[in-house]
Design a protein around this motif. Structure first.
Motif, mmCIF file in Angstrom:
data_model
loop_
_atom_site.group_PDB
_atom_site.id
_atom_site.type_symbol
_atom_site.label_atom_id
_atom_site.label_comp_id
_atom_site.label_asym_id
_atom_site.label_seq_id
_atom_site.Cartn_x
_atom_site.Cartn_y
_atom_site.Cartn_z
ATOM 1 N N ALA A 85 0.818 -1.215 0.000
ATOM 2 C CA ALA A 85 0.000 0.000 0.000
ATOM 3 C C ALA A 85 0.852 1.265 0.000
ATOM 4 N N LYS A 86 2.000 1.240 0.647
ATOM 5 C CA LYS A 86 2.837 2.439 0.760
ATOM 6 C C LYS A 86 3.323 2.947 -0.588
ATOM 7 N N GLY A 90 0.297 8.176 1.001
ATOM 8 C CA GLY A 90 -0.600 8.187 2.144
ATOM 9 C C GLY A 90 0.115 8.135 3.472
ATOM 10 N N HIS A 91 -0.682 8.140 4.522
ATOM 11 C CA HIS A 91 -0.182 8.114 5.889
ATOM 12 C C HIS A 91 -0.838 6.945 6.604
ATOM 13 N N TYR A 92 -0.040 6.203 7.364
ATOM 14 C CA TYR A 92 -0.462 4.956 7.977
ATOM 15 C C TYR A 92 -0.210 4.996 9.480
ATOM 16 N N LEU A 93 -1.246 4.718 10.244
ATOM 17 C CA LEU A 93 -1.101 4.556 11.677
ATOM 18 C C LEU A 93 -1.114 3.052 11.919
ATOM 19 N N ALA A 120 4.851 6.761 6.667
ATOM 20 C CA ALA A 120 4.449 7.506 5.472
ATOM 21 C C ALA A 120 4.694 6.666 4.234
ATOM 22 N N GLY A 121 3.772 6.784 3.288
ATOM 23 C CA GLY A 121 3.922 6.099 2.012
ATOM 24 C C GLY A 121 4.834 6.889 1.097
ATOM 25 N N ALA A 122 5.001 6.403 -0.113
ATOM 26 C CA ALA A 122 5.843 7.058 -1.105
ATOM 27 C C ALA A 122 5.331 8.468 -1.386
ATOM 28 N N ASP A 123 6.253 9.391 -1.564
ATOM 29 C CA ASP A 123 5.906 10.776 -1.868
ATOM 30 C C ASP A 123 5.883 10.943 -3.381
#
Length: 133
Positions: A85-86, A90-93, A120-123
């Motif tokens: 998913a990263k 996006g941002h993951y908790l 944090a996912g890929a920018d």
């Protein structure tokens, strides 16, 4: 020092940069439980999207905004899902066998209730052509 311990020490050092001790004190112990119990803690009524043995995933909305909440049967399944998913940003908790995905503000607000670690996912902001509006 093993590489895992070294990485952990670097992460802890970086997490402390620019943040006072009060910030870490506000993060509760990481929550555990079913998708429904986690959703209840953050005051959302989950709209189930996937209800399988290995993953349960729902769309949620509360006063902080919209997010995806997912629980996993195994730690390995969770890590594989997050790693895939990263790539989409996006941002993951991340907690033990659960993850909440949303924008930065929502994830940080959820962390104040659920605890967990933010990833944090890929920018993708600098990729591709500029768009005109």
């Amino acid at each position: 020092m093993t590489s895992a311990v070294l990485v952990g020490a670097v992460v802890l050092t970086l997490a402390g940069c620019g943040a006072g001790q009060d910030d870490t004190a506000k993060v509760p112990a990481t929550a555990t439980g079913s998708l429904e119990s986690l959703a209840a803690e953050v005051k959302c009524r989950p709209d189930m999207q996937t209800d399988a043995d290995e993953i349960r995933q729902a769309l949620c909305k509360n006063a902080d905004g919209k997010f995806v909440l997912a629980t996993f049967a195994t730690d390995r399944g969770q890590r594989e899902w997050i790693n895939d998913a990263k790539d989409y940003g996006g941002h993951y908790l991340v907690g033990r066998k659960w993850v909440a995905v949303g924008d930065d503000g929502v994830v940080n607000a959820l962390r104040g209730t659920l605890g967990g670690e933010v990833e944090a996912g890929a920018d993708h902001s600098g990729h591709g052509a500029k768009h005109s509006g």
